[in-house]
Design a protein around this motif. Structure first.
Motif, mmCIF file in Angstrom:
data_model
loop_
_atom_site.group_PDB
_atom_site.id
_atom_site.type_symbol
_atom_site.label_atom_id
_atom_site.label_comp_id
_atom_site.label_asym_id
_atom_site.label_seq_id
_atom_site.Cartn_x
_atom_site.Cartn_y
_atom_site.Cartn_z
ATOM 1 N N ILE A 88 0.475 -1.644 0.291
ATOM 2 C CA ILE A 88 0.083 -0.129 -0.319
ATOM 3 C C ILE A 88 0.968 1.331 0.166
ATOM 4 O O ILE A 88 0.763 2.137 -0.681
ATOM 5 C CB ILE A 88 -1.312 0.180 1.216
ATOM 6 N N PRO A 89 1.621 1.542 1.114
ATOM 7 C CA PRO A 89 2.858 2.635 0.846
ATOM 8 C C PRO A 89 2.777 2.764 -1.233
ATOM 9 O O PRO A 89 3.748 3.980 -0.996
ATOM 10 C CB PRO A 89 3.604 2.533 1.900
ATOM 11 N N ALA A 90 3.687 2.128 -1.597
ATOM 12 C CA ALA A 90 4.434 2.074 -2.786
ATOM 13 C C ALA A 90 3.523 2.217 -3.956
ATOM 14 O O ALA A 90 3.727 2.705 -4.742
ATOM 15 C CB ALA A 90 4.914 0.951 -2.414
ATOM 16 N N LEU A 91 1.712 1.526 -3.325
ATOM 17 C CA LEU A 91 1.558 1.835 -4.698
ATOM 18 C C LEU A 91 -0.088 2.555 -5.331
ATOM 19 O O LEU A 91 -0.674 2.747 -5.891
ATOM 20 C CB LEU A 91 0.667 0.717 -5.716
ATOM 21 N N PHE A 92 -0.542 2.780 -3.380
ATOM 22 C CA PHE A 92 -1.514 3.178 -2.467
ATOM 23 C C PHE A 92 -2.274 3.994 -2.482
ATOM 24 O O PHE A 92 -2.521 3.809 -0.899
ATOM 25 C CB PHE A 92 -2.398 1.775 -2.805
ATOM 26 N N THR A 93 -1.348 4.453 -2.447
ATOM 27 C CA THR A 93 -1.405 6.390 -1.325
ATOM 28 C C THR A 93 -0.529 7.563 -2.273
ATOM 29 O O THR A 93 0.083 7.183 -2.806
ATOM 30 C CB THR A 93 -0.104 5.923 0.008
ATOM 31 N N ALA A 94 -1.681 8.234 -1.734
ATOM 32 C CA ALA A 94 -0.915 9.191 -2.760
ATOM 33 C C ALA A 94 -0.355 10.320 -2.023
ATOM 34 O O ALA A 94 0.232 10.179 -0.878
ATOM 35 C CB ALA A 94 -2.548 10.634 -2.698
ATOM 36 N N PRO A 95 0.169 10.867 -2.542
ATOM 37 C CA PRO A 95 1.569 11.508 -2.384
ATOM 38 C C PRO A 95 2.004 12.571 -1.755
ATOM 39 O O PRO A 95 0.664 13.574 -2.754
ATOM 40 C CB PRO A 95 2.983 11.537 -3.457
ATOM 41 N N GLY A 96 2.243 14.008 -0.643
ATOM 42 C CA GLY A 96 2.361 14.339 -0.133
ATOM 43 C C GLY A 96 2.644 15.627 -0.826
ATOM 44 O O GLY A 96 3.586 15.311 -1.514
ATOM 45 N N ALA A 97 2.605 16.945 -0.455
ATOM 46 C CA ALA A 97 3.239 17.727 -0.981
ATOM 47 C C ALA A 97 4.768 17.818 -0.092
ATOM 48 O O ALA A 97 5.015 17.852 0.712
ATOM 49 C CB ALA A 97 3.127 19.209 -1.199
ATOM 50 N N PRO A 98 5.668 18.186 -1.567
ATOM 51 C CA PRO A 98 5.959 18.627 -2.103
ATOM 52 C C PRO A 98 5.646 17.586 -3.847
ATOM 53 O O PRO A 98 6.449 16.581 -3.476
ATOM 54 C CB PRO A 98 7.002 19.868 -2.642
ATOM 55 N N PHE A 99 4.543 17.918 -4.490
ATOM 56 C CA PHE A 99 4.230 16.557 -5.726
ATOM 57 C C PHE A 99 5.653 16.513 -6.397
ATOM 58 O O PHE A 99 6.750 17.212 -6.967
ATOM 59 C CB PHE A 99 3.775 16.615 -6.424
ATOM 60 N N ASN A 100 6.739 15.208 -6.636
ATOM 61 C CA ASN A 100 7.546 14.376 -7.770
ATOM 62 C C ASN A 100 7.415 14.769 -8.856
ATOM 63 O O ASN A 100 6.916 13.475 -8.782
ATOM 64 C CB ASN A 100 8.669 13.747 -6.920
ATOM 65 N N TYR A 101 7.760 15.249 -9.429
ATOM 66 C CA TYR A 101 6.775 14.430 -10.584
ATOM 67 C C TYR A 101 8.058 14.410 -11.736
ATOM 68 O O TYR A 101 7.625 13.089 -12.831
ATOM 69 C CB TYR A 101 7.068 16.816 -12.179
ATOM 70 N N HIS A 102 8.862 13.787 -11.653
ATOM 71 C CA HIS A 102 10.158 12.842 -12.146
ATOM 72 C C HIS A 102 10.174 11.525 -11.423
ATOM 73 O O HIS A 102 9.834 10.507 -12.260
ATOM 74 C CB HIS A 102 11.164 13.226 -11.564
ATOM 75 N N GLU A 103 8.823 11.131 -10.672
ATOM 76 C CA GLU A 103 8.493 9.399 -9.660
ATOM 77 C C GLU A 103 6.616 9.719 -10.766
ATOM 78 O O GLU A 103 5.954 10.123 -10.895
ATOM 79 C CB GLU A 103 8.316 9.417 -8.829
ATOM 80 N N PRO A 104 7.145 8.487 -12.178
ATOM 81 C CA PRO A 104 5.828 8.050 -13.091
ATOM 82 C C PRO A 104 4.941 7.551 -12.245
ATOM 83 O O PRO A 104 3.833 7.571 -11.979
ATOM 84 C CB PRO A 104 6.093 7.264 -14.056
ATOM 85 N N LEU A 105 4.965 6.698 -10.647
ATOM 86 C CA LEU A 105 4.097 5.839 -10.264
ATOM 87 C C LEU A 105 3.683 6.498 -9.551
ATOM 88 O O LEU A 105 2.538 6.865 -8.991
ATOM 89 C CB LEU A 105 4.889 5.165 -9.044
ATOM 90 N N ASN A 106 3.946 8.605 -9.206
ATOM 91 C CA ASN A 106 3.207 9.023 -8.776
ATOM 92 C C ASN A 106 2.182 9.843 -8.697
ATOM 93 O O ASN A 106 1.174 10.212 -8.450
ATOM 94 C CB ASN A 106 4.324 10.305 -7.930
ATOM 95 N N PHE A 107 1.861 9.607 -10.128
ATOM 96 C CA PHE A 107 0.823 10.221 -10.934
ATOM 97 C C PHE A 107 0.004 9.003 -11.182
ATOM 98 O O PHE A 107 -1.416 9.410 -10.840
ATOM 99 C CB PHE A 107 1.000 10.421 -12.430
ATOM 100 N N LEU A 108 -0.132 7.706 -11.644
ATOM 101 C CA LEU A 108 -0.733 6.620 -10.965
ATOM 102 C C LEU A 108 -1.282 6.856 -9.557
ATOM 103 O O LEU A 108 -2.529 6.915 -9.127
ATOM 104 C CB LEU A 108 -0.443 5.480 -11.155
ATOM 105 N N ARG A 109 -0.281 6.899 -8.170
ATOM 106 C CA ARG A 109 -1.196 7.026 -6.789
ATOM 107 C C ARG A 109 -2.461 7.971 -7.118
ATOM 108 O O ARG A 109 -3.015 8.257 -5.693
ATOM 109 C CB ARG A 109 0.096 6.816 -6.239
ATOM 110 N N LEU A 110 -2.033 8.855 -7.517
ATOM 111 C CA LEU A 110 -3.233 10.241 -7.693
ATOM 112 C C LEU A 110 -3.915 9.248 -7.651
ATOM 113 O O LEU A 110 -5.299 9.945 -7.172
ATOM 114 C CB LEU A 110 -3.032 11.849 -8.320
ATOM 115 N N PHE A 111 -4.778 8.431 -8.601
ATOM 116 C CA PHE A 111 -6.302 7.610 -8.471
ATOM 117 C C PHE A 111 -6.245 6.890 -8.024
ATOM 118 O O PHE A 111 -7.462 6.731 -7.433
ATOM 119 C CB PHE A 111 -6.269 6.804 -9.915
#
Length: 278
Positions: free
Chosen positions: A36-59
């Motif tokens: 869950i921490p790796a794939l099913f948790t929305a990142p906090g601020a500041p948002f890291n745009y260089h990590e592709p999984l962060n965009f998936l974790r927004l959903f």
């Protein structure tokens, strides 16, 4: 014959979402809470745009939960309100609402809250507010909607003042999404669609060569023959009526006084045929 009871997958989106949440939490417990921490948790601020999984974790953060109590607390509302809203708006529309709510809460958390976010609390509040607008009509605002906003959203605002609750922003964002969906999206006319589906099914022609096709063709042939026979009998009756009328008609007897005078010969009408010599 008695109708047999059977299980019905009545709300595909709601049930599938709930099953995925339970499976993810179960797998996370097996993997010692690393999934869950790796794939099913929305990142906090500041948002890291260089990590592709962060965009998936927004959903996908709405599928992750901290523990079973957190999951069951959300299930109590999702399984209660989800099927009702899915019945009213349809499965594709409810799936779109849940995806939009997940994205909005994930983006707000990634931009404003430094702590990661997980859980379907935003979707729960979206369903609560959306259910309060289930009886909305054009040009009307239900009083139940005002009460829901005052109770749930007001409570979240007061909680955020007293304590730093990470999920408060997600709850408020989910409630606002439910308000927009309730006012902007028209509910699906399931009764009309069901009637149209039944009408289309009744008018649908059977496949060529099937038993239904042969039965229908035989019926159509017999019906055409019956119509031709009825038409032939009608024409025969008309002919017989005409003949009977002619036979029963009395001839008109004329008297000498009814004779029409004929025109006699005149000089203008005489013709010289020739001269006879003896």
């Amino acid at each position: 014959m008695k109708k047999r009871w059977h299980l019905s997958y009545n709300a595909p989106v709601t049930l599938t979402f709930s099953i995925f949440c339970a499976l993810i939490l179960f797998m996370d417990s097996l993997l010692q809470q690393h999934l869950i921490p790796a794939l099913f948790t929305a990142p906090g601020a500041p948002f890291n745009y260089h990590e592709p999984l962060n965009f998936l974790r927004l959903f996908t953060h709405v599928l992750g939960h901290a523990d079973w109590n957190h999951l069951l607390g959300n299930f109590a509302f999702i399984l209660l309100l989800g099927p009702l809203m899915e019945e009213r708006y349809g499965s594709p529309m409810l799936a779109l609402m849940m995806a939009v709510t997940a994205l909005v809460t994930g983006v707000i958390n990634a931009c404003l809250i430094p702590t990661p976010l997980l859980g379907a609390s935003g979707i729960v509040f979206m369903l609560i507010v959306l259910a309060s607008l289930s009886t909305i009509e054009k040009g009307e605002i239900p009083i139940s909607f005002i009460f829901i906003i005052a109770i749930y959203i007001g409570r979240e605002l007061l909680t955020s003042v007293k304590a730093a609750n990470v999920a408060t922003v997600a709850h408020i964002a989910g409630g606002l999404c439910g308000s927009l969906f309730g006012f902007l999206i028209a509910p699906k006319k399931r009764a009309a669609k069901k009637a149209d589906t039944q009408k289309t099914a009744s008018e649908k022609k059977p496949a060529y060569g099937s038993d239904e096709y042969k039965e229908q063709n035989n019926y159509e042939t017999l019906r055409e023959k019956l119509r031709a026979r009825q038409e032939k009998l009608r024409q025969e009756r008309i002919r017989q009526n005409d003949e009977s009328s002619l036979r029963n008609k009395k001839p008109v007897m004329r008297t000498p006084y009814d004779a029409v005078p004929t025109r006699g010969p005149t000089d203008d009408d005489s013709t010289v045929i020739g001269t006879l010599e003896l």
